[in-house]
Design an enzyme around this catalytic site. Structure first.
Site, mmCIF file in Angstrom:
data_model
loop_
_atom_site.group_PDB
_atom_site.id
_atom_site.type_symbol
_atom_site.label_atom_id
_atom_site.label_comp_id
_atom_site.label_asym_id
_atom_site.label_seq_id
_atom_site.Cartn_x
_atom_site.Cartn_y
_atom_site.Cartn_z
ATOM 1 N N ASP A 1 0.866 -1.169 0.000
ATOM 2 C CA ASP A 1 0.000 0.000 0.000
ATOM 3 C C ASP A 1 0.912 1.231 0.000
ATOM 4 O OD1 ASP A 1 -2.357 1.685 0.611
ATOM 5 O OD2 ASP A 1 -1.382 1.864 2.560
ATOM 6 N N ASP B 1 -0.205 5.219 0.934
ATOM 7 C CA ASP B 1 -0.466 6.193 1.996
ATOM 8 C C ASP B 1 -0.591 5.495 3.350
ATOM 9 O OD1 ASP B 1 -0.683 8.634 0.392
ATOM 10 O OD2 ASP B 1 -2.484 7.705 -0.434
#
Length: 224
Positions: free
Chosen positions: A9, A11
């Site tokens: 991922d 953020d």
């Protein structure tokens, strides 16, 4: 060669973009004349595609969501242009060295699965000079929002790596649910935007990214 795939991922996992996310969400809500949600509410939705996040944060303002999305993006990309990517979305400590270490392993492929737009992801990867590290880059423009497993299924298909030899690394419950739905190991990180209580679907949780290479080595040995 027995390839393995590590998908990250963005953020809250690789970069700390919460200041710009909060500023952009503030601009979105103010553009619609709506009260701005508090920080905890906004960060709880990080990881979802922006339209889905707005449905959660402002379900009664559906007619205004399109204009709110435009306001969010205008503010977000404006901040990135003003400050530059390294300051706008700084890497968490030790992220780059760990990514470089994993990238140097011949059998290890790296990927991205993010709810960010393609424009947002491209700007971030280029701003940090990280594009060459990731052989597969899945984003919110091309797939249903997390926790739907489409991003991970596409990454597996592109690389030819089976789910049992792949790991998803993320900071939110959406990442962990997505990983499980795709049949792969879910590794949560404790420094992101969801607290440990929300990472209950993780198979493992780490507190320091520097422990990741050693952990992955154990995982690959067990799955061989």
């Amino acid at each position: 060669m027995d390839l393995r795939l590590v998908i990250f991922d963005v953020d809250g996992t690789l970069v700390d973009s919460q200041a710009d996310i909060m500023a952009s969400m503030t601009a979105a809500f103010e553009s619609a004349g709506l009260p701005v949600p508090d920080r905890e509410a906004v960060l709880s939705q990080v990881g979802l595609a922006l339209p889905i996040a707005l449905m959660e944060l402002a379900p009664a303002a559906k007619a205004q969501h399109e204009s709110m999305i435009d306001a969010y993006k205008q503010r977000y990309f404006g901040l990135r242009s003003e400050k530059g990517t390294p300051q706008s979305s700084p890497l968490f400590p030790h992220v780059r060295s760990v990514l470089d270490q994993l990238h140097a392993e011949n059998e290890t492929l790296l990927g991205i699965a993010t709810g960010k737009s393609r424009r947002g992801l491209d700007g971030l990867l280029d701003g940090h000079d990280m594009r060459p590290l990731f052989v597969t880059q899945q984003c919110g423009d091309d797939h249903p929002s997390k926790p739907h497993p489409a991003m991970l299924e596409a990454a597996l298909s592109e690389t030819g790596v089976p789910a049992k030899r792949a790991v998803m690394i993320g900071d939110t419950s959406f990442d962990m649910q997505m990983a499980r739905a795709a049949g792969m190991l879910a590794v949560g990180v404790s420094w992101g935007y969801h607290d440990a209580a929300r990472l209950k679907d993780a198979h493992l949780v780490i507190d320091d990214i520097r422990t990741l290479p050693g952990l992955l080595a154990q995982i690959w040995e067990q799955s061989a």
